[in-house]
Enzyme design. Structure first.
Site, mmCIF file in Angstrom:
data_model
loop_
_atom_site.group_PDB
_atom_site.id
_atom_site.type_symbol
_atom_site.label_atom_id
_atom_site.label_comp_id
_atom_site.label_asym_id
_atom_site.label_seq_id
_atom_site.Cartn_x
_atom_site.Cartn_y
_atom_site.Cartn_z
ATOM 1 N N HIS A 17 0.865 -1.806 0.207
ATOM 2 C CA HIS A 17 0.087 -0.023 0.031
ATOM 3 C C HIS A 17 1.155 1.783 0.049
ATOM 4 C CE1 HIS A 17 -3.076 -2.782 2.138
ATOM 5 N NE2 HIS A 17 -3.325 -2.495 1.036
ATOM 6 N N LYS A 41 -18.109 -5.960 7.848
ATOM 7 C CA LYS A 41 -17.278 -7.155 8.017
ATOM 8 C C LYS A 41 -16.724 -6.906 9.323
ATOM 9 C CE LYS A 41 -14.504 -7.409 3.273
ATOM 10 N NZ LYS A 41 -13.236 -7.089 2.696
ATOM 11 N N ARG A 90 -2.222 -5.825 -8.053
ATOM 12 C CA ARG A 90 -1.226 -6.840 -7.832
ATOM 13 C C ARG A 90 -0.723 -8.136 -9.190
ATOM 14 N NH1 ARG A 90 -2.473 -7.886 -2.479
ATOM 15 N NH2 ARG A 90 -4.719 -8.376 -3.199
ATOM 16 N N SER A 128 -3.123 -7.382 3.263
ATOM 17 C CA SER A 128 -3.739 -7.485 4.420
ATOM 18 C C SER A 128 -3.569 -8.968 5.080
ATOM 19 C CB SER A 128 -4.109 -5.924 4.586
ATOM 20 O OG SER A 128 -4.090 -4.867 3.678
HETATM 21 O O1 PNS Z 1 -8.397 -2.455 0.301
HETATM 22 P P1 PNS Z 1 -9.829 -2.999 -0.355
HETATM 23 O O2 PNS Z 1 -10.791 -3.448 0.705
HETATM 24 O O3 PNS Z 1 -9.601 -4.213 -2.047
HETATM 25 O O4 PNS Z 1 -10.768 -1.877 -0.760
HETATM 26 C C1 PNS Z 1 -12.039 -1.779 -1.641
HETATM 27 C C2 PNS Z 1 -13.016 -0.858 -1.829
HETATM 28 C C3 PNS Z 1 -12.982 0.067 -0.207
HETATM 29 C C4 PNS Z 1 -12.688 0.223 -2.671
HETATM 30 C C5 PNS Z 1 -14.344 -1.352 -2.251
HETATM 31 O O5 PNS Z 1 -14.770 -2.484 -1.296
HETATM 32 C C6 PNS Z 1 -15.223 -0.255 -2.432
HETATM 33 O O6 PNS Z 1 -15.180 1.184 -2.537
HETATM 34 N N1 PNS Z 1 -15.574 -0.263 -0.836
HETATM 35 C C7 PNS Z 1 -16.943 1.250 -1.070
HETATM 36 C C8 PNS Z 1 -18.465 1.378 -1.023
HETATM 37 C C9 PNS Z 1 -18.231 0.690 -2.760
HETATM 38 O O7 PNS Z 1 -18.350 1.869 -3.516
HETATM 39 N N2 PNS Z 1 -18.803 -0.269 -3.833
HETATM 40 C C10 PNS Z 1 -18.901 0.207 -5.002
HETATM 41 C C11 PNS Z 1 -17.513 -0.972 -5.823
HETATM 42 S S1 PNS Z 1 -17.951 -1.733 -7.085
#
Ligand code: PNS
Length: 159
Positions: A17, A41, A90, A128
């Site tokens: 990150h 979560k 990645r 993570s």
């Molecule tokens: O670090 P991560 O868990 O891979 O991040 C995922 C994240 C937070 C970017 C994604 O889950 C997200 O944007 N969540 C917020 C809800 C949202 O906007 N959903 C629509 C995306 S399709």
């Protein structure tokens, strides 16, 4: 002002990150790290803990701001008055999900673009989840995450 948002769970932030954060900060005037508060979560670290750690590990990058958010990423990006979402890629295994998210976000808010930065090779395997798992087995994770994270993990798993 060219401002980008790097949204994520950061549970916890890893060197992978940080690599993306540093590179994004060299491209944009300001990078806002958006730490997701996801009520569906149960994270290892609370949002407050994740924000605190992220602030600590990015103190040397002047144009980085750390905030938490709830709900949709695109709404947070708009609230930040940013134009771009940053995500790290990645491997091919990330690609399908990331493409799906980028396309969905583009439909939701066409004025916001997603920019992918390819994770540096030395962190391509890192996640993570792996860091959390290793730490839970009391393995040294200092090769994978900054000292503030190692300290916080040691406290969580009371090493
Ligand atoms: O670090 P991560 O868990 O891979 O991040 C995922 C994240 C937070 C970017 C994604 O889950 C997200 O944007 N969540 C917020 C809800 C949202 O906007 N959903 C629509 C995306 S399709």
């Amino acid at each position: 002002m060219r401002r980008a948002v790097y949204p994520g769970s950061f549970d916890p932030v890893t060197y992978g990150h940080l690599d993306i954060i540093r590179r994004a900060a060299s491209i944009f005037d300001e990078v806002v790290i958006g730490v997701l508060r996801n009520s569906q979560k149960t994270p290892l670290f609370s949002v407050e803990e994740r924000v605190k750690i992220l602030k600590e590990v990015t103190t040397d990058i002047p144009n980085v701001v750390v905030r938490s958010f709830e709900g949709l990423s695109v709404n947070f990006v708009r609230d930040c008055d940013a134009q771009v979402i940053i995500r790290g890629l990645r491997a091919m295994t990330d690609f399908e999900n990331e493409l799906h998210m980028a396309q969905t976000n583009k439909v939701l808010m066409p004025e916001i673009d997603t920019m992918f930065l390819v994770t540096s090779l030395n962190y391509a395997y890192l996640s993570s989840t792996t860091v959390r798992e290793l730490a839970s087995f009391k393995s040294d994770v200092s090769a994978f995450a900054p000292p503030a994270v190692v300290k916080a993990l040691n406290e969580k798993f009371s090493l």
